[in-house]
Design a protein around this motif. Structure first.
Motif, PDB file in Angstrom:
ATOM      1  N   PRO A  70      -3.542  13.376  -0.509  1.00 60.97           N
ATOM      2  CA  PRO A  70      -2.537  12.378  -0.892  1.00 60.97           C
ATOM      3  C   PRO A  70      -1.450  12.977  -1.779  1.00 60.97           C
ATOM      4  O   PRO A  70      -1.671  13.987  -2.459  1.00 60.97           O
ATOM      5  CB  PRO A  70      -3.358  11.330  -1.652  1.00 60.97           C
ATOM      6  CG  PRO A  70      -4.516  12.086  -2.199  1.00 60.97           C
ATOM      7  CD  PRO A  70      -4.836  13.146  -1.183  1.00 60.97           C
ATOM      8  N   ASN A  75      -5.905   2.325  -3.456  1.00 58.47           N
ATOM      9  CA  ASN A  75      -6.071   3.101  -2.221  1.00 58.47           C
ATOM     10  C   ASN A  75      -6.334   2.134  -1.079  1.00 58.47           C
ATOM     11  O   ASN A  75      -6.903   1.050  -1.271  1.00 58.47           O
ATOM     12  CB  ASN A  75      -7.245   4.070  -2.347  1.00 58.47           C
ATOM     13  CG  ASN A  75      -7.265   5.127  -1.262  1.00 58.47           C
ATOM     14  OD1 ASN A  75      -6.232   5.699  -0.920  1.00 58.47           O
ATOM     15  ND2 ASN A  75      -8.428   5.396  -0.710  1.00 58.47           N
ATOM     16  N   ASN A  76      -5.898   2.498   0.109  1.00 58.01           N
ATOM     17  CA  ASN A  76      -6.080   1.647   1.290  1.00 58.01           C
ATOM     18  C   ASN A  76      -5.503   0.262   1.094  1.00 58.01           C
ATOM     19  O   ASN A  76      -6.028  -0.737   1.634  1.00 58.01           O
ATOM     20  CB  ASN A  76      -7.563   1.544   1.665  1.00 58.01           C
ATOM     21  CG  ASN A  76      -8.166   2.889   2.044  1.00 58.01           C
ATOM     22  OD1 ASN A  76      -7.476   3.760   2.582  1.00 58.01           O
ATOM     23  ND2 ASN A  76      -9.438   3.067   1.774  1.00 58.01           N
ATOM     24  N   GLY A  77      -4.431   0.167   0.303  1.00 58.10           N
ATOM     25  CA  GLY A  77      -3.798  -1.123   0.045  1.00 58.10           C
ATOM     26  C   GLY A  77      -4.606  -2.032  -0.854  1.00 58.10           C
ATOM     27  O   GLY A  77      -4.358  -3.228  -0.911  1.00 58.10           O
ATOM     28  N   GLU A 111       5.082   7.636   0.382  1.00 57.57           N
ATOM     29  CA  GLU A 111       3.708   8.022   0.718  1.00 57.57           C
ATOM     30  C   GLU A 111       2.761   6.840   0.492  1.00 57.57           C
ATOM     31  O   GLU A 111       3.006   5.974  -0.349  1.00 57.57           O
ATOM     32  CB  GLU A 111       3.256   9.198  -0.150  1.00 57.57           C
ATOM     33  CG  GLU A 111       4.040  10.481   0.068  1.00 57.57           C
ATOM     34  CD  GLU A 111       3.657  11.194   1.351  1.00 57.57           C
ATOM     35  OE1 GLU A 111       2.570  10.911   1.887  1.00 57.57           O
ATOM     36  OE2 GLU A 111       4.446  12.049   1.812  1.00 57.57           O
ATOM     37  N   LYS A 112       1.664   6.827   1.255  1.00 59.09           N
ATOM     38  CA  LYS A 112       0.621   5.842   1.012  1.00 59.09           C
ATOM     39  C   LYS A 112       0.047   6.044  -0.389  1.00 59.09           C
ATOM     40  O   LYS A 112      -0.192   7.182  -0.812  1.00 59.09           O
ATOM     41  CB  LYS A 112      -0.495   5.964   2.055  1.00 59.09           C
ATOM     42  CG  LYS A 112      -0.093   5.524   3.449  1.00 59.09           C
ATOM     43  CD  LYS A 112       0.121   4.015   3.517  1.00 59.09           C
ATOM     44  CE  LYS A 112       0.430   3.543   4.927  1.00 59.09           C
ATOM     45  NZ  LYS A 112       0.703   2.078   4.959  1.00 59.09           N
ATOM     46  N   SER A 146      -2.454   6.527  -3.070  1.00 56.95           N
ATOM     47  CA  SER A 146      -3.842   6.911  -3.353  1.00 56.95           C
ATOM     48  C   SER A 146      -3.834   7.405  -4.782  1.00 56.95           C
ATOM     49  O   SER A 146      -3.572   8.581  -5.066  1.00 56.95           O
ATOM     50  CB  SER A 146      -4.324   7.995  -2.395  1.00 56.95           C
ATOM     51  OG  SER A 146      -5.645   8.396  -2.714  1.00 56.95           O
ATOM     52  N   GLY A 175       0.774  -1.234   0.000  1.00 56.80           N
ATOM     53  CA  GLY A 175       0.000   0.000   0.000  1.00 56.80           C
ATOM     54  C   GLY A 175       0.802   1.279   0.000  1.00 56.80           C
ATOM     55  O   GLY A 175       0.225   2.370   0.003  1.00 56.80           O
ATOM     56  N   THR A 176       2.142   1.187  -0.033  1.00 53.98           N
ATOM     57  CA  THR A 176       3.000   2.367  -0.004  1.00 53.98           C
ATOM     58  C   THR A 176       3.802   2.468  -1.297  1.00 53.98           C
ATOM     59  O   THR A 176       4.260   1.455  -1.843  1.00 53.98           O
ATOM     60  CB  THR A 176       3.966   2.309   1.189  1.00 53.98           C
ATOM     61  OG1 THR A 176       3.205   2.303   2.398  1.00 53.98           O
ATOM     62  CG2 THR A 176       4.908   3.503   1.208  1.00 53.98           C
TER      63      THR A 176
END
Length: 417
Positions: free
Chosen positions: A362, A411-413, A368-369, A371, A30-31
């Motif tokens: 985002p 998004n959200n993994g 960063e995560k 998105s 997710g990153t």
């Protein structure tokens, strides 16, 4: 989830080092782990190699409706979030048009719980007044603590300006955002469409843009007196744009949005009495449409919203006067905006607005995560009912030409295609 996006053209107008560059993007758990010209695909990592793949930070919609609780036959939260993801949106604000309407902290918690585990984030808007009836303020502070991002009586203006005054004063204690629908109910009366030459020619009950402008003018006077933050959703007339211009020049903390359909259609389409074109505020004149487009380009209008409102067949396939208001918009958003504006402008409109509602923005950067929205801006097609993933099918864009298609979101993994 471990994937590599191959040869993705990055659209990031705020980052000139990446904007319009073609890059591979490695996403691990997710990153965003790496962005480079070429990344060899590691073992146990899926390579994504769509045709003409473009990516941007995830898209945002400041106002959608689903149905649950109370109107699950129109749309459930689960299916609505899947529709949003398939349409490219990683964050949506949920309008309070359910039954019961969300006017307590427990209602907000329920909505947040129902939305867990999806690629698209749901951010509830709580009612401004109890039951949305415009009489007593709802539990604003408690709802914000529970996750409400704004307060709004969906498609209903406050007829009592003193109540708006109290609300704007009260929410300043916790940086709350008040929304006020721009419509004077007395002026609207029993009108269904824009009052003008088209309504007269067709013999339809009209209500003038005056109903909108009177309400906006009143609300802005109250805002000038109280201070605080005000958002005016879905303005639709040229004079409304001018009122917002003047308010911002005064330094008032006001934002506004416009619905996708008011940018694309005018009331000329009403000749066939198609209930899918019955929306509120109504489709207005060509002059209004031009002013709305100009207002978006010069920044007077802050956001575009799909104003996505699923409506079951029993409330739409009836005589125009008896039909419910509302149209779908999520599935057609990118294809319409990408026609009206350049692709860069369309992406800018689709990614802006989170800050106003206190939602983190985002970034498409290493570390960063992820998105991210995945899309192809060059495909041309016509919207058909088969393209609609919504349970309801009440889209006024059926048969409309679209430019661009969406592959999905990360998004959200979760990769949602």
């Amino acid at each position: 989830m471990n994937i590599v996006l191959k040869s993705a053209t990055i659209l990031s107008p705020d980052d000139t080092s990446l904007h319009r560059k073609k890059r591979d993007i490695l996403i691990s758990k997710g990153t965003i782990e790496k962005i480079a010209a070429k990344i060899d695909v590691p073992k146990n990592v899926r390579a994504i190699d769509y045709d003409n793949l473009h990516v941007s930070t995830g898209w945002f919609d400041s106002g959608v409706g689903f149905g649950e609780p109370g109107y699950e036959e129109r749309e459930t939260i689960a299916n609505g979030l899947n529709v949003a993801a398939a349409s490219g949106f990683t964050d949506v604000l949920l309008n309070p048009n359910t039954n019961p309407t969300p006017d307590t902290s427990s209602d907000i918690i329920f909505l947040k719980e129902r939305a867990k585990g999806f690629a698209t984030n749901l951010h509830p808007i709580g009612n401004l007044t109890v039951g949305g009836k415009g009489q007593d303020l709802a539990e604003l502070f408690d709802m914000q603590k529970a996750g409400a991002v704004a307060f709004y009586d969906f498609k209903h203006a406050l007829s009592n300006p003193n109540l708006l005054k109290i609300a704007l004063l009260y929410v300043q204690n916790f940086e709350g955002l008040v929304c006020s629908f721009p419509q004077n109910e007395q002026i609207k009366s029993h009108g269904n469409v824009n009052e003008g030459p088209v309504s007269t020619k067709l013999g339809m009950k009209g209500f003038p843009s005056l109903s909108e402008e009177l309400q906006i003018n009143s609300d802005l006077f109250v805002l000038e007196y109280t201070g605080g933050k005000l958002h005016i959703p879905t303005i639709s007339s040229a004079k409304s744009v001018k009122l917002i211009v003047d308010a911002k020049k005064k330094g008032l903390d006001v934002t506004c949005s416009v619905a996708l359909h008011n940018l694309f259609f005018t009331d000329d389409v009403l000749a066939d009495f198609d209930p899918n074109f019955k929306v509120i505020p109504p489709l207005r004149s060509k002059n209004d449409q031009k002013a709305l487009l100009k207002g978006l380009k010069d920044g007077t209008i802050d956001f575009v919203t799909t104003d996505h409102t699923p409506m079951d067949i029993e409330h739409k396939r009836v005589e125009f006067d008896n039909a419910a208001y509302g149209t779908l918009g999520l599935e057609s958003a990118f294809g319409i905006l990408n026609q009206l504006f350049s692709t860069d402008e369309a992406i800018s409109l689709l990614t802006k607005g989170r800050e106003r509602f206190g939602i983190s923005v985002p970034k498409l950067k290493e570390g960063e995560k992820a998105s991210i929205t995945l899309f192809n801006p060059d495909v041309e097609k016509t919207l058909s009912e088969e393209d609609l993933r919504s349970t309801s099918k009440n889209s006024m864009f059926l048969g409309a030409p679209l430019k661009g298609s969406v592959y999905g979101v990360i998004n959200n993994g979760i990769l949602q295609e």
